[in-house]
Design an enzyme around this catalytic site. Structure first.
Site, PDB file in Angstrom:
ATOM      1  N   GLU A 130       0.882  -1.164   0.000  1.00  0.00           N
ATOM      2  CA  GLU A 130       0.000   0.000   0.000  1.00  0.00           C
ATOM      3  C   GLU A 130       0.921   1.216   0.000  1.00  0.00           C
ATOM      4  O   GLU A 130       1.123   1.861   1.025  1.00  0.00           O
ATOM      5  CB  GLU A 130      -0.938  -0.008   1.209  1.00  0.00           C
ATOM      6  N   GLU A 139       4.538   8.270  -3.374  1.00  0.00           N
ATOM      7  CA  GLU A 139       5.340   7.661  -2.316  1.00  0.00           C
ATOM      8  C   GLU A 139       6.419   6.707  -2.851  1.00  0.00           C
ATOM      9  O   GLU A 139       7.000   5.935  -2.100  1.00  0.00           O
ATOM     10  CB  GLU A 139       4.433   6.941  -1.321  1.00  0.00           C
TER      11      GLU A 139
END
Length: 265
Positions: A130, A139
């Site tokens: 995730e 990210e």
């Protein structure tokens, strides 16, 4: 009930958007919030239950609750290696795994997947992660997955290789959000996250994909260029660009409809 540990949050400068910086800013509330997003959590659980049985699984960025690693072990993965770079989160993940009586099936390693010194005891056949930001690739998911494919995934592993299988960022021109919300966010140095149902500015045209990360074959494109043409379907003044993320969780569902969309814009 899963272990719900307290974490030590490491301060992150507002301008630090390096993937390691993102990892260090997560707190217990962040992890609880992700766990309690029922739609997303259940989409991950179902996808992992279908893909993990009998496989060696690598959970990239397991977090304090080791949630996806636990899902994989409960689904019958042969073994799960769960990586976490934040020291307090790694310690909390070990506690969560022990609380679930799965410490013989899950090995928590304090490391980032991209650490050059990291060498797994055995190579994985399935990645779970995730690593999706406010913009899907924010990210560092592309770099992490491409590196994991080179160094941590078995040569004999065959697609589908990842849960989720795909993440997309969509963009739409829109009216300005509530001025009071903008004033509160001024100078914060972070993206303004608004409830997609009640706070975001009204779109002037349907959203279009501006970033598309395919993880199903382990080769998301780290550099993308798109030209978007919008035909406005409502009157108003263009004041903002609205971004939201859609996930396809099923390991073999990359070309299907999204399993979940972000609840914020």
């Amino acid at each position: 009930r899963r272990a719900d540990p307290l974490l030590t949050a490491h301060p992150m400068p507002a301008a630090d958007h390096h993937p390691h910086g993102h990892a260090m800013r997560y707190t217990a509330d962040c992890y609880r919030g992700m766990r309690d997003d029922v739609t997303r959590t259940e989409a991950y659980r179902k996808a992992i239950a279908a893909a993990a049985p009998g496989k060696v699984v690598l959970d990239v960025g397991t977090g304090a609750l080791a949630l996806l690693a636990i899902f994989a072990a409960e689904a019958g993965a042969r073994h799960v290696y769960a990586l976490e770079g934040q020291p307090s989160a790694a310690a909390a993940a070990r506690a969560a795994v022990a609380s679930a009586n799965l410490d013989h099936r899950i090995t928590v390693l304090e490391a980032f997947s991209t650490d050059l010194a990291l060498e797994l005891p055995e190579r994985a056949e399935l990645l779970v992660h995730e690593l999706i930001g406010e913009v899907a690739g924010e990210e560092g998911a592309c770099a992490a997955i491409l590196d994991a494919m080179r160094r941590h995934v078995a040569d004999a592993a065959r697609p589908p290789l990842s849960v989720p299988s795909r993440a997309s960022t969509l963009l739409a021109p829109c009216l300005a959000p509530d001025p009071d919300l903008l004033a509160k966010a001024a100078g914060a140095g972070r993206a303004l996250k608004l409830d997609a149902r009640s706070q975001a500015g009204r779109p002037l045209a349907p959203p279009q994909v501006c970033e598309d990360l395919r993880f199903d074959e382990g080769s998301p494109s780290p550099s993308q260029r798109r030209e978007l043409l919008f035909c406005c379907e409502a009157a108003g003044v263009l004041a903002a660009l609205n971004l939201h993320v859609e996930l396809r969780c099923g390991a073999d569902a990359a070309d299907g409809p999204p399993a979940v969309a972000s609840a914020w814009d």
